[in-house]
Scaffold this active site. Sequence first.
Site, PDB file in Angstrom:
ATOM      1  N   ARG A  50      -8.406   3.448  -2.981  1.00 36.82           N
ATOM      2  CA  ARG A  50      -9.396   4.151  -2.165  1.00 36.82           C
ATOM      3  C   ARG A  50      -9.336   5.656  -2.398  1.00 36.82           C
ATOM      4  O   ARG A  50     -10.225   6.244  -2.980  1.00 36.82           O
ATOM      5  CB  ARG A  50      -9.164   3.791  -0.698  1.00 36.82           C
ATOM      6  CG  ARG A  50     -10.356   3.930   0.216  1.00 36.82           C
ATOM      7  CD  ARG A  50      -9.988   3.460   1.616  1.00 36.82           C
ATOM      8  NE  ARG A  50      -8.820   4.171   2.125  1.00 36.82           N
ATOM      9  CZ  ARG A  50      -8.868   5.296   2.819  1.00 36.82           C
ATOM     10  NH1 ARG A  50     -10.024   5.847   3.103  1.00 36.82           N
ATOM     11  NH2 ARG A  50      -7.764   5.877   3.243  1.00 36.82           N
ATOM     12  N   LYS A  51      -8.251   6.295  -1.946  1.00 41.03           N
ATOM     13  CA  LYS A  51      -8.152   7.758  -2.089  1.00 41.03           C
ATOM     14  C   LYS A  51      -6.862   8.200  -2.773  1.00 41.03           C
ATOM     15  O   LYS A  51      -6.842   9.179  -3.491  1.00 41.03           O
ATOM     16  CB  LYS A  51      -8.245   8.435  -0.720  1.00 41.03           C
ATOM     17  CG  LYS A  51      -9.657   8.393  -0.115  1.00 41.03           C
ATOM     18  CD  LYS A  51      -9.720   9.282   1.110  1.00 41.03           C
ATOM     19  CE  LYS A  51     -11.138   9.366   1.641  1.00 41.03           C
ATOM     20  NZ  LYS A  51     -11.187  10.173   2.886  1.00 41.03           N
ATOM     21  N   MET A 101      -7.040   5.189 -13.059  1.00 40.72           N
ATOM     22  CA  MET A 101      -6.618   3.843 -12.673  1.00 40.72           C
ATOM     23  C   MET A 101      -7.687   3.166 -11.820  1.00 40.72           C
ATOM     24  O   MET A 101      -7.915   1.962 -11.933  1.00 40.72           O
ATOM     25  CB  MET A 101      -5.287   3.896 -11.916  1.00 40.72           C
ATOM     26  CG  MET A 101      -4.106   4.208 -12.815  1.00 40.72           C
ATOM     27  SD  MET A 101      -2.534   4.179 -11.924  1.00 40.72           S
ATOM     28  CE  MET A 101      -2.409   2.460 -11.442  1.00 40.72           C
ATOM     29  N   LYS A 154       0.811  -1.223   0.000  1.00 37.70           N
ATOM     30  CA  LYS A 154       0.000   0.000   0.000  1.00 37.70           C
ATOM     31  C   LYS A 154       0.843   1.271   0.000  1.00 37.70           C
ATOM     32  O   LYS A 154       0.520   2.266   0.642  1.00 37.70           O
ATOM     33  CB  LYS A 154      -0.992   0.012   1.186  1.00 37.70           C
ATOM     34  CG  LYS A 154      -1.922  -1.190   1.228  1.00 37.70           C
ATOM     35  CD  LYS A 154      -2.604  -1.466  -0.116  1.00 37.70           C
ATOM     36  CE  LYS A 154      -3.621  -0.408  -0.492  1.00 37.70           C
ATOM     37  NZ  LYS A 154      -4.220  -0.670  -1.831  1.00 37.70           N
ATOM     38  N   PHE A 205      -4.948   8.937 -10.694  1.00 38.83           N
ATOM     39  CA  PHE A 205      -5.590   8.036  -9.731  1.00 38.83           C
ATOM     40  C   PHE A 205      -6.997   7.629 -10.157  1.00 38.83           C
ATOM     41  O   PHE A 205      -7.342   6.452 -10.173  1.00 38.83           O
ATOM     42  CB  PHE A 205      -5.615   8.682  -8.338  1.00 38.83           C
ATOM     43  CG  PHE A 205      -6.177   7.775  -7.275  1.00 38.83           C
ATOM     44  CD1 PHE A 205      -5.378   6.805  -6.696  1.00 38.83           C
ATOM     45  CD2 PHE A 205      -7.499   7.867  -6.887  1.00 38.83           C
ATOM     46  CE1 PHE A 205      -5.888   5.943  -5.730  1.00 38.83           C
ATOM     47  CE2 PHE A 205      -8.022   7.008  -5.932  1.00 38.83           C
ATOM     48  CZ  PHE A 205      -7.204   6.051  -5.351  1.00 38.83           C
ATOM     49  N   HIS A 243       6.944  -7.410  -2.453  1.00 41.12           N
ATOM     50  CA  HIS A 243       6.801  -6.686  -1.181  1.00 41.12           C
ATOM     51  C   HIS A 243       7.822  -7.214  -0.166  1.00 41.12           C
ATOM     52  O   HIS A 243       7.766  -6.854   1.009  1.00 41.12           O
ATOM     53  CB  HIS A 243       5.402  -6.877  -0.598  1.00 41.12           C
ATOM     54  CG  HIS A 243       4.314  -6.139  -1.327  1.00 41.12           C
ATOM     55  ND1 HIS A 243       4.458  -4.836  -1.755  1.00 41.12           N
ATOM     56  CD2 HIS A 243       3.060  -6.523  -1.685  1.00 41.12           C
ATOM     57  CE1 HIS A 243       3.326  -4.454  -2.352  1.00 41.12           C
ATOM     58  NE2 HIS A 243       2.478  -5.452  -2.319  1.00 41.12           N
ATOM     59  N   SER A 298      -3.975   3.193   4.755  1.00 35.62           N
ATOM     60  CA  SER A 298      -4.262   2.492   3.502  1.00 35.62           C
ATOM     61  C   SER A 298      -4.238   0.975   3.712  1.00 35.62           C
ATOM     62  O   SER A 298      -5.089   0.243   3.195  1.00 35.62           O
ATOM     63  CB  SER A 298      -3.232   2.894   2.443  1.00 35.62           C
ATOM     64  OG  SER A 298      -3.566   2.336   1.201  1.00 35.62           O
TER      65      SER A 298
END
Length: 296
Positions: A258-259, A235, A48, A232, A110, A140
Site C-alpha cells: 500500500r504505502k 516492488m 505486515k 517500494f 509468521h 497495514s
Amino acid sequence: MENTELPPRPLLFDFEGVSMVHHFTDNWEKVQNFQARPDDILIATYPKAGTTWISYILDLLYFGQSAPERQTSIPIYERVPFLESYFHVIPPGTELADKLTTSPRLIKTHLPVQLVPKSFWEQNCRVVYVARNAKDNVVSYFHFDRMNKAHPEPGDWSHFLQRFMDGKMVFGPWYDHVTGWWEKKQTHSKTHYMFYEDMIEDLGRDLDRLCSFLGLSPSVEEKTRVMEGTQFDKMKSNSMTNYSSLPVMDFKISPFMRKGQVGDWKHHFTVTQNEKFDEHYQKNMSNPNLQFRTVV
C-alpha cells in the site's frame, strides 16, 4: 453457470494458545515435522512488517546474479515459500520448501517463536527477523485484512484496532511476537533482529549489517542493484513481488503493497485512540530493551 465465488472468510480460533485460521493449521503435522537444513535461512516476521521486502532483499543478495531469470519468472511466494501456508490455490508451504533447489533455501514464517518447527533450532539455522512499530503495523494489517480473503473479516477500523490490542489477530498478539523473537535472539546467536523503521531510514546501513551477519561481501554494484530492485514502488509494480497473481487477494479493495511508510498511523488513529493505545502499550510491552520508533 459456473460458481466462481471464493469460499467464505475463515473464522479465528484458539490454537496452541495463539489465534489462528485453518489456512495455517490444516497442514500442522507436516509443518512441525519439517526438516530444516543447516544452511536454511528462516525469515520471520509478524504479518505486515516488511516480510516481502526482506524476502526479496535476501533473494537478490543470494541469487540476483547467479539466477537472474528467477526474478522475472517465479513469483516471490514460490522463491521464498510461506512455511505454514495451506491455501489450496498453490501447493502447501512445506511442499514448496521441500522442492527448493537453491542453497541456501529461503523460507518465511509468521509463526510466533514457540511454534517454529524444532528442526530449525536443531540445525542451528540462521534467522532474519524484521519487526515494525505497533501503530504502523496495525494500520497495514487492517488494510491487508480488508483485501485478503484468507483472513477473517476485519470490520471497521475502531473494531480492528481493539482486536489488535486484545491480541485476537491471526498469529496472535503483536507484543508476544516481537518480544518472543527478541528474547530468542539472546539464546540463539544466529538470529539477526531488524527494524522496519531502520530499513526505511537507511537501507544501505542495514544491508551492510545484514551482509555482515550472513557472511556475505557483495560489491558496491551488487549492493546498489539490491537497493534499487527493492525500492517500494518498483516492488509494488512488479508482478513477481506484489502478489497480484494470488486469487485470495482483492486488489480492487487495496493493493498488497500500500504505502510502505513510517508514520502513516497518524492518518488513522484519532487522538483518543492514540492515547488509549499508548496506555495499553505501556502495560503490555514487557521488555524495556525492545524499543520502537513510530516516526523516522
